[in-house]
Motif scaffolding. Structure first.
Motif, PDB file in Angstrom:
ATOM      1  N   VAL A  48      12.098   8.268  -2.028  1.00 30.44           N
ATOM      2  CA  VAL A  48      13.195   9.211  -2.495  1.00 30.44           C
ATOM      3  C   VAL A  48      13.059   9.868  -3.910  1.00 30.44           C
ATOM      4  O   VAL A  48      12.975  10.863  -4.167  1.00 30.44           O
ATOM      5  N   ILE A  49      13.012   8.989  -4.622  1.00 35.29           N
ATOM      6  CA  ILE A  49      12.891   9.141  -6.171  1.00 35.29           C
ATOM      7  C   ILE A  49      11.413  10.182  -6.456  1.00 35.29           C
ATOM      8  O   ILE A  49      11.504  11.070  -7.294  1.00 35.29           O
ATOM      9  N   ALA A  50      10.368   9.514  -5.869  1.00 31.83           N
ATOM     10  CA  ALA A  50       9.229  10.207  -6.152  1.00 31.83           C
ATOM     11  C   ALA A  50       9.214  11.819  -5.714  1.00 31.83           C
ATOM     12  O   ALA A  50       8.770  12.514  -6.189  1.00 31.83           O
ATOM     13  N   ALA A  51       9.908  11.995  -4.413  1.00 32.16           N
ATOM     14  CA  ALA A  51       9.897  13.293  -3.669  1.00 32.16           C
ATOM     15  C   ALA A  51      10.839  14.154  -4.692  1.00 32.16           C
ATOM     16  O   ALA A  51      10.239  15.241  -5.022  1.00 32.16           O
ATOM     17  N   ALA A  52      11.917  13.543  -5.109  1.00 30.54           N
ATOM     18  CA  ALA A  52      12.923  14.426  -5.954  1.00 30.54           C
ATOM     19  C   ALA A  52      12.061  14.730  -7.225  1.00 30.54           C
ATOM     20  O   ALA A  52      12.171  16.005  -7.656  1.00 30.54           O
ATOM     21  N   ALA A  53      11.433  13.872  -7.824  1.00 28.51           N
ATOM     22  CA  ALA A  53      10.710  14.004  -9.317  1.00 28.51           C
ATOM     23  C   ALA A  53       9.617  15.183  -8.985  1.00 28.51           C
ATOM     24  O   ALA A  53       9.353  15.845  -9.966  1.00 28.51           O
TER      25      ALA A  53
ATOM     26  N   PHE B 104       0.749  -1.270  -0.270  1.00 26.03           N
ATOM     27  CA  PHE B 104      -0.149   0.001  -0.146  1.00 26.03           C
ATOM     28  C   PHE B 104       0.956   1.297  -0.085  1.00 26.03           C
ATOM     29  O   PHE B 104       0.440   2.168  -0.612  1.00 26.03           O
ATOM     30  N   ARG B 105       1.933   1.292   0.783  1.00 22.66           N
ATOM     31  CA  ARG B 105       2.901   2.232   0.687  1.00 22.66           C
ATOM     32  C   ARG B 105       3.393   2.597  -0.682  1.00 22.66           C
ATOM     33  O   ARG B 105       3.313   3.665  -1.179  1.00 22.66           O
ATOM     34  N   ALA B 106       3.854   1.468  -1.159  1.00 23.05           N
ATOM     35  CA  ALA B 106       4.629   1.706  -2.768  1.00 23.05           C
ATOM     36  C   ALA B 106       3.540   2.225  -3.705  1.00 23.05           C
ATOM     37  O   ALA B 106       3.718   2.908  -4.534  1.00 23.05           O
ATOM     38  N   GLY B 107       2.115   1.585  -3.750  1.00 15.44           N
ATOM     39  CA  GLY B 107       1.158   1.696  -4.432  1.00 15.44           C
ATOM     40  C   GLY B 107       0.830   3.341  -4.447  1.00 15.44           C
ATOM     41  O   GLY B 107       0.601   3.905  -5.130  1.00 15.44           O
ATOM     42  N   THR B 108       0.987   3.763  -3.111  1.00  9.49           N
ATOM     43  CA  THR B 108       0.393   5.141  -2.851  1.00  9.49           C
ATOM     44  C   THR B 108       1.349   6.153  -3.650  1.00  9.49           C
ATOM     45  O   THR B 108       1.097   7.125  -4.454  1.00  9.49           O
ATOM     46  N   ILE B 109       2.588   5.813  -3.515  1.00 11.54           N
ATOM     47  CA  ILE B 109       3.822   6.506  -3.834  1.00 11.54           C
ATOM     48  C   ILE B 109       3.615   6.744  -5.498  1.00 11.54           C
ATOM     49  O   ILE B 109       4.017   7.726  -5.965  1.00 11.54           O
ATOM     50  N   VAL B 110       3.787   5.449  -5.823  1.00 12.27           N
ATOM     51  CA  VAL B 110       3.585   5.334  -7.480  1.00 12.27           C
ATOM     52  C   VAL B 110       2.301   5.993  -7.953  1.00 12.27           C
ATOM     53  O   VAL B 110       2.442   6.820  -8.995  1.00 12.27           O
ATOM     54  N   ALA B 111       1.163   5.842  -7.158  1.00 13.85           N
ATOM     55  CA  ALA B 111       0.110   6.420  -7.898  1.00 13.85           C
ATOM     56  C   ALA B 111      -0.014   7.990  -7.965  1.00 13.85           C
ATOM     57  O   ALA B 111      -0.412   8.786  -8.953  1.00 13.85           O
ATOM     58  N   VAL B 112       0.792   8.571  -6.786  1.00 12.82           N
ATOM     59  CA  VAL B 112       0.951   9.972  -6.780  1.00 12.82           C
ATOM     60  C   VAL B 112       1.829  10.577  -8.127  1.00 12.82           C
ATOM     61  O   VAL B 112       1.454  11.470  -8.862  1.00 12.82           O
TER      62      VAL B 112
ATOM     63  N   GLU C 154       8.890   3.527 -11.784  1.00 10.76           N
ATOM     64  CA  GLU C 154       8.131   3.174 -10.584  1.00 10.76           C
ATOM     65  C   GLU C 154       6.722   2.505 -10.853  1.00 10.76           C
ATOM     66  O   GLU C 154       6.516   1.440  -9.983  1.00 10.76           O
ATOM     67  N   ALA C 155       6.078   2.976 -11.728  1.00  3.33           N
ATOM     68  CA  ALA C 155       4.563   2.389 -11.942  1.00  3.33           C
ATOM     69  C   ALA C 155       4.998   0.823 -12.391  1.00  3.33           C
ATOM     70  O   ALA C 155       4.109  -0.042 -12.223  1.00  3.33           O
ATOM     71  N   SER C 156       6.007   0.726 -13.433  1.00  2.00           N
ATOM     72  CA  SER C 156       6.305  -0.594 -13.675  1.00  2.00           C
ATOM     73  C   SER C 156       6.593  -1.668 -12.677  1.00  2.00           C
ATOM     74  O   SER C 156       6.135  -2.774 -12.723  1.00  2.00           O
TER      75      SER C 156
END
Length: 288
Positions: free
Chosen positions: A149-154, A24-32, A199-201
């Motif tokens: 980390v990557i999502a926050a930077a992007a 759920f944590r990974a899915g939330t990060i990826v979805a955002v 990330e989504a992959s």
């Protein structure tokens, strides 16, 4: 394992397992991240480029497995490299047709490399289905941290370039005349899109990334053309599809990518049908 009518109890059951919490944590990060990048991607009409960057994740993950390193590194390395190749196309040369040709070439070569890496791998590549269609099993805390980390930077970079990127996406010629660095923004955006696709992959699989990159954005933009509403709505739709997909996949043991895609497509189909019905009603009213 079947769900009950007690939603609170079902959620407690879901989150009693560390691997589901991580999922759920990974899915939330990826979805955002996918929602934010996908909104600009649909606006810029670069869906084919997004699909190619997603497909490139497959040879990246297969190559990383062949080398004995984490598949995550392969996803990001290949997706970002492919984004740079597409971005290297001379700006304005041949228009969208030339861009599509280069993008399709990159996609075909990447798929060929992926199958080569699979063939060279002498062991049993048990993660093949996961690479292609996604899975919530095996998402580790380390993976979640890397994704965060990557999502926050992007997202930080996207926030910085958001306003000029929006201007350049709507009318690139006028934006360039006003001094907006349209070419540089395009390159940066493609790299960010590569990160989002990588990330989504890891959640939907490389073949179903469009579930999070395209469908929520297309649905939101069909509902409203106002960026202030459609962008956050895109993220909400992506989160809903991801959370529902994770829950249903857990209780049915079905493929996660299928459920996420189905819920995202269902939202888009309902939106389009409602729009057609509203248009037909207005037409009938006008004729009367």
């Amino acid at each position: 394992m079947t769900p009950s009518w007690n939603l609170v109890a079902d959620l407690r059951d879901l989150w009693s397992y560390p691997f589901m919490v991580n999922a759920f944590r990974a899915g939330t990060i990826v979805a955002v991240l996918a929602g934010a990048m996908g909104w600009f991607m649909v606006l810029r009409r670069q869906s084919f480029a997004g699909h190619t960057l997603a497909v490139v994740g497959f040879p990246g993950a297969a190559g990383a497995t062949l080398l004995g390193v984490a598949a995550t590194f392969g996803y990001f390395a290949f997706c970002v490299a492919a984004a740079l190749v597409i971005a290297a196309l001379p700006f304005g040369a041949g228009g969208h047709g030339q861009e599509s040709a280069v993008t399709g070439t990159v996609q075909a070569f990447a798929l060929a490399c992926g199958f080569l890496f699979v063939a060279l791998y002498k062991g049993f590549l048990s993660g093949m289905n996961t690479m292609l269609f996604g899975s919530f099993l095996g998402v580790t805390t380390t993976q979640v941290v890397v994704l965060l980390v990557i999502a926050a930077a992007a997202l930080a970079v996207l926030t910085l370039i958001g306003r000029p990127l929006l201007f350049a996406s709507i009318d690139p010629d006028v934006a360039a005349a006003r001094g907006v660095p349209v070419r540089a923004l395009s390159v940066v955006f493609l790299v960010l899109l590569g990160c989002a696709a990588a990330e989504a992959s890891q959640i939907t699989g490389t073949l179903l990334v469009f579930a999070l990159l395209v469908m929520p954005a297309a649905t939101a933009q069909a509902l409203t053309a106002n960026p202030r509403w459609s962008l956050p709505l895109t993220i909400v739709i992506g989160l809903a599809a991801t959370w529902l997909g994770l829950g249903v996949s857990y209780y049915t043991s079905g493929p996660l990518g299928f459920y996420v895609t189905t819920f995202a497509f269902g939202g888009y189909a309902i939106t389009r049908l409602a729009g057609l019905a509203r248009f037909a009603g207005l037409t009938a009213r006008g004729a009367a």
